[in-house]
Design a protein around this motif. Structure first.
Motif, PDB file in Angstrom:
ATOM      1  N   GLY A 175      17.963  68.074   4.797  1.00  0.00           N
ATOM      2  CA  GLY A 175      16.692  68.996   4.193  1.00  0.00           C
ATOM      3  C   GLY A 175      15.309  68.008   4.113  1.00  0.00           C
ATOM      4  O   GLY A 175      14.404  68.617   4.619  1.00  0.00           O
ATOM      5  N   LEU A 176      15.570  66.687   3.948  1.00  0.00           N
ATOM      6  CA  LEU A 176      14.423  65.949   4.161  1.00  0.00           C
ATOM      7  C   LEU A 176      13.869  65.949   5.453  1.00  0.00           C
ATOM      8  O   LEU A 176      12.744  65.677   5.714  1.00  0.00           O
ATOM      9  N   THR A 177      14.724  65.859   6.379  1.00  0.00           N
ATOM     10  CA  THR A 177      14.311  65.654   7.772  1.00  0.00           C
ATOM     11  C   THR A 177      13.658  67.082   8.245  1.00  0.00           C
ATOM     12  O   THR A 177      12.553  66.946   8.793  1.00  0.00           O
ATOM     13  N   ALA A 178      14.113  68.192   7.566  1.00  0.00           N
ATOM     14  CA  ALA A 178      13.162  69.476   8.020  1.00  0.00           C
ATOM     15  C   ALA A 178      11.918  69.497   7.203  1.00  0.00           C
ATOM     16  O   ALA A 178      11.030  69.857   7.817  1.00  0.00           O
ATOM     17  N   ALA A 179      12.051  68.946   5.795  1.00  0.00           N
ATOM     18  CA  ALA A 179      10.710  68.792   5.076  1.00  0.00           C
ATOM     19  C   ALA A 179       9.768  67.982   6.075  1.00  0.00           C
ATOM     20  O   ALA A 179       8.311  68.475   6.217  1.00  0.00           O
ATOM     21  N   LEU A 180      10.209  66.680   6.556  1.00  0.00           N
ATOM     22  CA  LEU A 180       9.282  65.992   7.310  1.00  0.00           C
ATOM     23  C   LEU A 180       8.913  66.727   8.460  1.00  0.00           C
ATOM     24  O   LEU A 180       7.399  66.544   8.954  1.00  0.00           O
ATOM     25  N   ALA A 181       9.686  67.428   9.234  1.00  0.00           N
ATOM     26  CA  ALA A 181       9.232  68.179  10.351  1.00  0.00           C
ATOM     27  C   ALA A 181       7.940  69.324  10.084  1.00  0.00           C
ATOM     28  O   ALA A 181       7.036  69.341  10.743  1.00  0.00           O
ATOM     29  N   GLU A 182       8.075  69.932   8.750  1.00  0.00           N
ATOM     30  CA  GLU A 182       7.030  70.900   8.355  1.00  0.00           C
ATOM     31  C   GLU A 182       5.969  69.987   8.203  1.00  0.00           C
ATOM     32  O   GLU A 182       4.761  70.314   8.379  1.00  0.00           O
ATOM     33  N   ILE A 183       6.025  69.121   7.497  1.00  0.00           N
ATOM     34  CA  ILE A 183       4.558  68.359   7.052  1.00  0.00           C
ATOM     35  C   ILE A 183       4.103  67.787   8.301  1.00  0.00           C
ATOM     36  O   ILE A 183       2.831  67.693   8.434  1.00  0.00           O
ATOM     37  N   HIS A 184       4.863  67.270   9.118  1.00  0.00           N
ATOM     38  CA  HIS A 184       4.189  66.628  10.262  1.00  0.00           C
ATOM     39  C   HIS A 184       3.649  67.615  11.300  1.00  0.00           C
ATOM     40  O   HIS A 184       2.551  67.516  11.926  1.00  0.00           O
ATOM     41  N   ARG A 185       4.462  68.646  11.142  1.00  0.00           N
ATOM     42  CA  ARG A 185       3.819  69.841  12.202  1.00  0.00           C
ATOM     43  C   ARG A 185       2.500  70.222  11.761  1.00  0.00           C
ATOM     44  O   ARG A 185       1.740  70.593  12.500  1.00  0.00           O
ATOM     45  N   ASP A 231       4.114  58.510   0.954  1.00  0.00           N
ATOM     46  CA  ASP A 231       4.770  58.109  -0.238  1.00  0.00           C
ATOM     47  C   ASP A 231       5.903  58.833  -0.555  1.00  0.00           C
ATOM     48  O   ASP A 231       6.266  59.135  -1.695  1.00  0.00           O
ATOM     49  N   LEU A 232       6.900  59.011   0.386  1.00  0.00           N
ATOM     50  CA  LEU A 232       7.949  59.644   0.177  1.00  0.00           C
ATOM     51  C   LEU A 232       8.863  58.606  -0.379  1.00  0.00           C
ATOM     52  O   LEU A 232       9.443  57.330   0.064  1.00  0.00           O
ATOM     53  N   LYS A 233       9.475  58.950  -1.569  1.00  0.00           N
ATOM     54  CA  LYS A 233      10.572  58.070  -2.634  1.00  0.00           C
ATOM     55  C   LYS A 233      11.311  59.033  -3.288  1.00  0.00           C
ATOM     56  O   LYS A 233      11.118  60.076  -3.464  1.00  0.00           O
ATOM     57  N   PRO A 234      12.486  58.327  -3.980  1.00  0.00           N
ATOM     58  CA  PRO A 234      13.273  59.017  -4.936  1.00  0.00           C
ATOM     59  C   PRO A 234      12.700  60.180  -5.893  1.00  0.00           C
ATOM     60  O   PRO A 234      13.079  61.278  -6.090  1.00  0.00           O
ATOM     61  N   SER A 235      11.429  59.668  -6.456  1.00  0.00           N
ATOM     62  CA  SER A 235      10.709  60.469  -7.518  1.00  0.00           C
ATOM     63  C   SER A 235      10.034  61.531  -7.015  1.00  0.00           C
ATOM     64  O   SER A 235       9.388  62.699  -7.431  1.00  0.00           O
ATOM     65  N   ASN A 236       9.729  61.635  -5.587  1.00  0.00           N
ATOM     66  CA  ASN A 236       9.165  62.685  -4.820  1.00  0.00           C
ATOM     67  C   ASN A 236       9.913  63.707  -4.190  1.00  0.00           C
ATOM     68  O   ASN A 236       9.464  64.321  -3.217  1.00  0.00           O
ATOM     69  N   VAL A 237      11.279  63.466  -4.498  1.00  0.00           N
ATOM     70  CA  VAL A 237      12.171  64.585  -4.116  1.00  0.00           C
ATOM     71  C   VAL A 237      12.972  65.374  -5.081  1.00  0.00           C
ATOM     72  O   VAL A 237      13.370  64.723  -5.908  1.00  0.00           O
ATOM     73  N   LEU A 238      12.772  66.657  -5.227  1.00  0.00           N
ATOM     74  CA  LEU A 238      13.598  67.316  -6.188  1.00  0.00           C
ATOM     75  C   LEU A 238      14.860  68.099  -5.728  1.00  0.00           C
ATOM     76  O   LEU A 238      14.733  68.491  -4.512  1.00  0.00           O
ATOM     77  N   LEU A 239      15.774  67.955  -6.405  1.00  0.00           N
ATOM     78  CA  LEU A 239      17.162  68.558  -6.140  1.00  0.00           C
ATOM     79  C   LEU A 239      17.210  70.125  -6.619  1.00  0.00           C
ATOM     80  O   LEU A 239      17.436  70.204  -8.150  1.00  0.00           O
ATOM     81  N   ALA A 240      16.728  70.989  -5.976  1.00  0.00           N
ATOM     82  CA  ALA A 240      16.822  72.492  -6.305  1.00  0.00           C
ATOM     83  C   ALA A 240      18.448  72.975  -6.076  1.00  0.00           C
ATOM     84  O   ALA A 240      19.022  72.204  -5.622  1.00  0.00           O
ATOM     85  N   ALA A 241      18.453  74.130  -6.730  1.00  0.00           N
ATOM     86  CA  ALA A 241      19.912  74.647  -6.439  1.00  0.00           C
ATOM     87  C   ALA A 241      20.377  74.800  -5.326  1.00  0.00           C
ATOM     88  O   ALA A 241      21.537  74.816  -4.816  1.00  0.00           O
ATOM     89  N   ASP A 242      19.568  75.016  -4.348  1.00  0.00           N
ATOM     90  CA  ASP A 242      19.947  75.388  -2.977  1.00  0.00           C
ATOM     91  C   ASP A 242      19.703  74.233  -2.146  1.00  0.00           C
ATOM     92  O   ASP A 242      20.400  74.318  -0.938  1.00  0.00           O
ATOM     93  N   SER A 243      18.715  73.441  -2.256  1.00  0.00           N
ATOM     94  CA  SER A 243      18.133  72.387  -1.103  1.00  0.00           C
ATOM     95  C   SER A 243      17.381  71.244  -1.970  1.00  0.00           C
ATOM     96  O   SER A 243      16.733  71.584  -2.838  1.00  0.00           O
ATOM     97  N   PRO A 244      17.100  70.383  -1.248  1.00  0.00           N
ATOM     98  CA  PRO A 244      16.121  69.393  -1.637  1.00  0.00           C
ATOM     99  C   PRO A 244      14.537  69.898  -1.428  1.00  0.00           C
ATOM    100  O   PRO A 244      14.524  70.652  -0.625  1.00  0.00           O
ATOM    101  N   LYS A 245      13.757  69.623  -2.131  1.00  0.00           N
ATOM    102  CA  LYS A 245      12.362  69.757  -2.046  1.00  0.00           C
ATOM    103  C   LYS A 245      11.374  68.635  -2.094  1.00  0.00           C
ATOM    104  O   LYS A 245      11.653  67.978  -2.814  1.00  0.00           O
ATOM    105  N   VAL A 246      10.534  68.496  -1.183  1.00  0.00           N
ATOM    106  CA  VAL A 246       9.798  67.134  -1.112  1.00  0.00           C
ATOM    107  C   VAL A 246       8.380  67.709  -1.802  1.00  0.00           C
ATOM    108  O   VAL A 246       8.014  68.842  -1.509  1.00  0.00           O
ATOM    109  N   ILE A 247       8.097  66.846  -2.705  1.00  0.00           N
ATOM    110  CA  ILE A 247       6.725  67.109  -3.401  1.00  0.00           C
ATOM    111  C   ILE A 247       5.601  65.999  -3.194  1.00  0.00           C
ATOM    112  O   ILE A 247       5.899  65.060  -2.435  1.00  0.00           O
TER     113      ILE A 247
END
Length: 665
Positions: free
Chosen positions: A120-130, A137-153
């Motif tokens: 999930g985080l790999t896909a998130a970085l691909a979206e952000i870089h695209r 500042d990617l770190k544990p407190s900037n990753v949320l664990l939702a019911a279906d997948s992780p979300k980067v904030i």
């Protein structure tokens, strides 16, 4: 979620505020609802950032860029206002804990969950870089664990907070020590490859509960990022090659998100991607907005880590009892083999001045210091006790047998105060020479120093969430350290005499400050000490001076529920209603001067040490002394500390001896 404070806004833009979700180095996050009923997370930037040249322009530009990012693994930005008195940003509310909170509460994730997290985080970085962005500042407190997948904030927000040249407003590198890339730590530009490095560090944290470059303090973590090899012990074999590749020192050798996805391989689908304990945290957050009731935790649900703030981990939660059960489980798990002498007459309840019961001997006495013991602190499991002394050493003791664990930890001068990280890995020490030292409790690794050059440090406090360190020296101010970002905050000016004592409230939002005061008592000739209550993140005074002592305040302590503050000074310990800033009940009397006070972990009792070498323990609710006065100290008692399970009381004395006592029940 915490209730809104009286000073919090009822509305931000078009959104109605419901409660506070959390706080961080750049702002506060409130839960709100949109006009159409959708829940939103509204980030209010810290007021101090608006004073940074160019901040509003950068914020406006970065928000515009982040709104172009959309996908399954990021929290979409909905709205923002860079021109508001307090700039804000609204994004889709993700009902789930941060990776940091999930691991701290439920422990490291199992391998299948980490694989799903990595994908999930790999896909998130691909979206952000695209979209042409770098998170920074990617770190544990900037990753949320939702019911279906992780979300980067928070992608883009870190850039908005940077000053010229990529430095933050205080002159400290943007990003988080231990998770930023080597090139970013050295002051070079943050790039997409740097985000991949941060991803590798986040995955190590998810697997092990620690970062790959952790050290005793931000300075050591930064050094390790640039010069040391990552600690990958505990990372599963399937993940280790991909994680190691992400953590390459050379940016050119790191895989891009597409290559990293191939290295991870196929990830099996799962109806519930996270462990049961994490799923319960998700359900709880869904209940905050009425999406689902919070289920009762399964009987087998285990929390291997100590809750962050005892029974107050989940503030405002309808299931606060779960945290209390966690405390009971931890207390049972960490009971030591210490054999204690029963407290003679422990069942007796004596009046404040009574000495009719014979004082019991201590269960154990620890000797080794050659000067006054100024402060004491237990590790979270209660097995180790740290002591600070005027003899320029800090010593670690095995509570079970009373032996020192290793050679003393040396300081250039006397040590006045201690603080322990709430995971028990790092010991913070404050010295007379003005140095703030950080020691690894395990003995592995080297200590690090933070020389703040403000003169002798008189007191030290660490927030229960491990995010803020407060220090005071021999003037009328307090310095706040942001440990998440490694940044030094401004001074809090008390204008009420020299600061003698500090304590954080259990929810980490409030700081109590005890001072010498500035007005003289006509009877004693001493200055009348006062206490103050401050809001930590907004740095605002929350109370008028809390006064009444006939001498300066030497110690302050919050009750475990945060509703009561104890102040020790002169010949009394006084209790204050925190919400109303009013004194409650009759002051407790010490023998001679009151040097120190401490609530028990359950908040039912209060211990205080005095200049006559005695310690009294009181039943707070009944306002009566509990058991006989503890005597036998040679000199004044300068520190008292309850063990985490509340069964043992440690006392530090002027002659350098530490006594351990069984607490009456």
């Amino acid at each position: 979620m915490r209730p809104l404070a009286a000073s919090d806004p009822e509305r931000v833009g078009h959104y109605r505020m419901i409660g506070e979700l959390g706080r961080g180095g750049m702002g506060r996050v409130l839960l709100g609802t949109a006009p159409d009923g959708r829940p939103v997370a509204v980030k209010l930037m810290h007021a101090r950032l608006t004073c940074t040249p160019g901040f509003r322009e950068r914020f406006r530009a970065e928000v515009a860029a982040t709104r172009s990012v959309s996908g399954a693994y990021t929290a979409a930005v909905l709205d923002a206002d860079a021109d508001a008195p307090t700039p804000w940003l609204a994004s889709v509310y993700v009902p789930g804990p941060s990776l940091r909170d999930a691991v701290r509460t439920a422990g490291p994730l199992p391998e299948p969950a980490v694989l799903r997290l990595a994908a999930g985080l790999t896909a998130a970085l691909a979206e952000i870089h695209r979209a042409g962005l770098v998170h920074r500042d990617l770190k544990p407190s900037n990753v949320l664990l939702a019911a279906d997948s992780p979300k980067v904030i928070d992608f883009g927000v870190a850039r908005a907070a940077e000053g010229d040249g990529g430095d933050g407003p205080t002159g400290v590198l943007a990003g988080t020590p231990g998770y930023m890339s080597p090139e970013q730590a050295e002051g070079r530009s943050a790039t997409a490859a740097g985000d991949v490095f941060s991803l590798g560090a986040v995955l190590v944290y998810a697997c092990t509960g620690r970062g790959p470059f952790d050290g005793p303090g931000p300075a050591q973590a930064l050094y390790n990022v640039v010069h040391a090899e990552p600690d990958l012990s505990g990372v599963p074999d399937r993940l280790r090659p991909a994680v190691a590749a992400c953590l390459a020192k050379d940016p050119a050798r790191r895989p891009d998100p597409a290559r990293l996805r191939a290295m991870l391989g196929a990830v099996a689908p799962a109806a519930q991607p996270w462990p049961p304990a994490v799923q319960w945290m998700i359900d709880e957050r869904r209940a905050w907005i009425g999406w689902a009731p919070v289920p009762e935790p399964a009987a087998t649900l285990a929390y291997p880590r100590r809750p962050r703030s005892g029974p107050f981990t989940v503030l405002g939660s309808p299931r606060g009892a779960l945290a209390a059960l966690g405390v009971l489980a931890v207390c049972a798990a960490v009971a030591t083999a210490l054999v204690v002498v029963p407290w003679s007459g422990s069942a007796a309840r004596s009046g404040p001045g009574s000495h009719h019961s014979a004082a019991p001997p201590p269960s154990r006495s620890l000797r080794g210091h050659t000067a006054s013991v100024r402060d004491l602190v237990f590790t979270p499991d209660g097995r180790t006790l740290a002591s600070a002394s005027d003899d320029a050493t800090v010593r670690l003791w095995n509570v079970a047998d009373g032996k020192q664990l290793r050679a003393p930890l040396d300081h250039p001068d006397g040590v006045n105060a201690l603080a322990m990280s709430h995971g028990g890995s790092t010991l913070y020490t404050a010295g007379d020479d003005g140095s703030l030292r950080l020691f690894p409790v395990s003995g592995k690794g080297e200590p690090s120093d933070l020389d703040i050059d403000l003169g002798p440090l008189t007191s030290l406090a660490l927030s229960p969430d491990d995010r803020v360190l407060a220090t005071s020296n021999t003037d009328q101010s307090v310095r706040l350290w942001d440990l998440d970002d490694g940044k030094v905050g401004p001074l809090l000016g008390t204008d009420a005499g020299n600061v003698q004592a500090l304590a954080f409230a259990p929810d980490s939002r409030m700081l109590a400050i005890g001072t010498t005061g500035t007005e003289q008592d006509p009877k004693t000739g001493n200055t009348r000490g006062v206490a103050q209550l401050w809001e930590v993140y907004d740095r605002k005074r929350l109370s008028e001076n809390l006064s009444g002592h006939d001498s300066w305040i030497e110690d302050v302590a919050f009750s475990p529920d945060g509703q009561t503050l104890a102040t020790a000074g002169g010949e009394t310990v006084r209790l204050w209603d925190v919400a109303r800033s009013l004194q409650t009940g009759t002051p407790f009397q010490c023998d001679g001067r009151c040097h120190t006070a401490e609530f028990s972990p359950d908040g039912r009792t209060l211990a205080a040490g005095g200049s006559e070498g005695t310690v009294r323990v009181w039943d707070v609710a009944r306002h009566r002394q509990l058991g006989p006065t503890l005597t036998g100290h040679d000199g004044a008692v300068l520190s008292v500390r309850f063990s985490p399970d509340g069964r043992t009381l440690a006392t530090g004395t002027q002659d350098g001896t530490i006594h351990l006592w069984k607490v009456p029940v």
